[in-house]
Design a protein around this motif. Structure first.
Motif, mmCIF file in Angstrom:
data_model
loop_
_atom_site.group_PDB
_atom_site.id
_atom_site.type_symbol
_atom_site.label_atom_id
_atom_site.label_comp_id
_atom_site.label_asym_id
_atom_site.label_seq_id
_atom_site.Cartn_x
_atom_site.Cartn_y
_atom_site.Cartn_z
ATOM 1 N N HIS A 37 0.868 -1.148 -0.018
ATOM 2 C CA HIS A 37 -0.086 -0.029 -0.088
ATOM 3 C C HIS A 37 0.805 1.216 -0.069
ATOM 4 C CE1 HIS A 37 -3.570 2.467 0.732
ATOM 5 N NE2 HIS A 37 -3.247 2.633 2.017
ATOM 6 N N LEU A 38 1.914 1.280 0.886
ATOM 7 C CA LEU A 38 3.011 2.266 1.049
ATOM 8 C C LEU A 38 3.652 2.568 -0.427
ATOM 9 C CD1 LEU A 38 3.864 2.265 4.600
ATOM 10 C CD2 LEU A 38 2.278 3.913 3.543
ATOM 11 N N ASP A 39 3.906 1.396 -0.922
ATOM 12 C CA ASP A 39 4.673 1.582 -2.211
ATOM 13 C C ASP A 39 3.703 2.185 -3.407
ATOM 14 O OD1 ASP A 39 7.115 0.838 -1.271
ATOM 15 O OD2 ASP A 39 7.018 -1.283 -1.922
ATOM 16 N N ASN A 40 2.478 1.740 -3.245
ATOM 17 C CA ASN A 40 1.314 2.301 -4.427
ATOM 18 C C ASN A 40 1.113 3.682 -3.947
ATOM 19 O OD1 ASN A 40 -0.412 2.000 -6.261
ATOM 20 N ND2 ASN A 40 -1.726 0.722 -4.882
ATOM 21 N N GLN A 41 1.175 4.160 -2.700
ATOM 22 C CA GLN A 41 0.935 5.402 -2.583
ATOM 23 C C GLN A 41 2.216 6.241 -3.072
ATOM 24 O OE1 GLN A 41 0.078 6.320 1.495
ATOM 25 N NE2 GLN A 41 -1.908 5.485 1.353
ATOM 26 N N ARG A 42 3.323 5.864 -2.898
ATOM 27 C CA ARG A 42 4.791 6.300 -3.228
ATOM 28 C C ARG A 42 4.688 6.479 -4.847
ATOM 29 N NH1 ARG A 42 7.116 3.398 -0.175
ATOM 30 N NH2 ARG A 42 7.145 4.831 1.558
ATOM 31 N N ARG A 43 4.275 5.717 -5.563
ATOM 32 C CA ARG A 43 4.101 5.533 -7.120
ATOM 33 C C ARG A 43 3.178 6.708 -7.191
ATOM 34 N NH1 ARG A 43 4.893 0.380 -6.552
ATOM 35 N NH2 ARG A 43 2.688 -0.143 -6.402
ATOM 36 N N LEU A 44 2.201 6.793 -6.824
ATOM 37 C CA LEU A 44 1.183 7.763 -7.216
ATOM 38 C C LEU A 44 1.351 9.270 -6.845
ATOM 39 C CD1 LEU A 44 -2.349 5.744 -5.948
ATOM 40 C CD2 LEU A 44 -1.602 6.291 -8.219
ATOM 41 N N LEU A 45 2.232 9.338 -5.918
ATOM 42 C CA LEU A 45 2.715 10.847 -5.545
ATOM 43 C C LEU A 45 4.062 11.069 -6.414
ATOM 44 C CD1 LEU A 45 2.119 11.068 -1.759
ATOM 45 C CD2 LEU A 45 0.685 12.046 -3.818
ATOM 46 N N ALA A 46 4.555 10.244 -7.431
ATOM 47 C CA ALA A 46 5.821 10.350 -8.033
ATOM 48 C C ALA A 46 5.739 11.737 -8.796
ATOM 49 C CB ALA A 46 5.996 9.241 -8.974
ATOM 50 N N GLY A 47 4.625 12.255 -9.081
ATOM 51 C CA GLY A 47 4.620 13.242 -10.055
ATOM 52 C C GLY A 47 4.990 14.611 -9.256
ATOM 53 N N ASP A 53 7.445 16.334 -6.233
ATOM 54 C CA ASP A 53 8.845 16.188 -5.422
ATOM 55 C C ASP A 53 8.634 15.939 -4.072
ATOM 56 O OD1 ASP A 53 8.877 18.968 -4.433
ATOM 57 O OD2 ASP A 53 10.040 19.412 -6.328
ATOM 58 N N ASP A 54 9.465 15.796 -3.011
ATOM 59 C CA ASP A 54 9.435 15.750 -1.722
ATOM 60 C C ASP A 54 8.746 17.209 -1.059
ATOM 61 O OD1 ASP A 54 10.033 13.045 -1.783
ATOM 62 O OD2 ASP A 54 12.149 13.287 -0.948
ATOM 63 N N ALA A 93 5.170 17.484 -2.195
ATOM 64 C CA ALA A 93 4.447 16.745 -1.586
ATOM 65 C C ALA A 93 3.956 16.909 0.092
ATOM 66 C CB ALA A 93 4.932 15.147 -1.500
ATOM 67 N N ALA A 94 5.149 17.795 0.662
ATOM 68 C CA ALA A 94 5.043 18.065 1.965
ATOM 69 C C ALA A 94 4.311 19.374 2.096
ATOM 70 C CB ALA A 94 6.384 18.482 2.556
ATOM 71 N N HIS A 95 4.305 20.214 0.982
ATOM 72 C CA HIS A 95 3.461 21.491 0.896
ATOM 73 C C HIS A 95 1.881 21.127 0.880
ATOM 74 C CE1 HIS A 95 2.851 25.556 0.608
ATOM 75 N NE2 HIS A 95 2.151 25.381 -0.526
ATOM 76 N N LEU A 96 1.761 20.022 -0.308
ATOM 77 C CA LEU A 96 0.443 19.597 -0.396
ATOM 78 C C LEU A 96 -0.189 18.954 0.988
ATOM 79 C CD1 LEU A 96 -2.189 19.121 -2.202
ATOM 80 C CD2 LEU A 96 -1.021 17.124 -2.918
ATOM 81 N N ALA A 97 0.570 18.214 1.619
ATOM 82 C CA ALA A 97 0.014 17.683 3.076
ATOM 83 C C ALA A 97 -0.225 18.623 3.796
ATOM 84 C CB ALA A 97 1.166 16.750 3.420
ATOM 85 N N ASP A 98 0.675 19.660 3.887
ATOM 86 C CA ASP A 98 0.469 20.698 4.978
ATOM 87 C C ASP A 98 -0.856 21.461 4.477
ATOM 88 O OD1 ASP A 98 1.104 22.318 7.158
ATOM 89 O OD2 ASP A 98 1.302 23.921 5.781
#
Length: 170
Positions: free
Chosen positions: A131-141, A143-144, A147-152
């Motif tokens: 599941h976590l690998d799948n999520q990581r692939r889905l967020l590959a578009g 950068d870190d 992704a952190a900014h979007l999460a915030d």
């Protein structure tokens, strides 16, 4: 950048009703479409394991609870944000597969506790990695930093909204 379907909808509303500001659709509409896309791409590993919708959520909640991987139906309901009725149905399916066990709560003989079995723990540990690998692939578009900014931003938006009506236990 080419406009997406949501941008096209907003453009149409701006043309048809210039008196209205349709720009909130750029966020909300995209969130709805993204949710559907993510759900469609995240569920196959669970289905391949013979798990119904929400079954993994229940297994994961028990695993995250730590040893002895036991929660009451009420605790599971709060952790997974579904009704106790839905919890009961999921638990019934998972008991039948030997992934969880139901026991009487020694502190309250009317209560029941749900415990992850060794087979349930093993399956959950296997699936969470997938599941976590799948999520990581889905967020590959992203950068870190993105992704952190979007999460915030999503955290801030969630915190700014009133909680949904809780009619689950009414």
């Amino acid at each position: 950048m080419q406009p997406d379907a949501i941008a096209a909808i907003v453009d149409q509303w701006q043309r048809e009703r210039p008196d209205l500001d349709a720009t909130p659709m750029l966020v909300v509409g995209r969130l709805f479409r993204l949710t559907a896309t993510l759900d469609q791409r995240l569920r196959p590993p669970f289905a391949d394991a013979g798990l119904g919708s929400g079954d993994f959520d229940l297994l994961a909640a028990l695993r995250r609870a730590g040893e002895p991987y036991t929660l009451s139906a009420g605790e599971l309901s709060r952790t997974t944000v579904v009704t106790t009725g839905a919890i009961t149905k999921r638990v019934d399916r998972l008991v039948a597969r030997g992934l969880v066990a139901r026991t009487v709560d020694e502190a309250d003989s009317r209560g029941r506790l749900i415990t992850l079995t060794p087979a349930g723990a093993a399956l959950t540990d296997e699936l969470i990695a997938v599941h976590l690998d799948n999520q990581r692939r889905l967020l590959a578009g992203l950068d870190d930093e993105e992704a952190a900014h979007l999460a915030d931003l999503l955290r801030r938006l969630t915190a700014a909204l009133p909680p949904p009506d809780d009619t689950r236990n009414a």
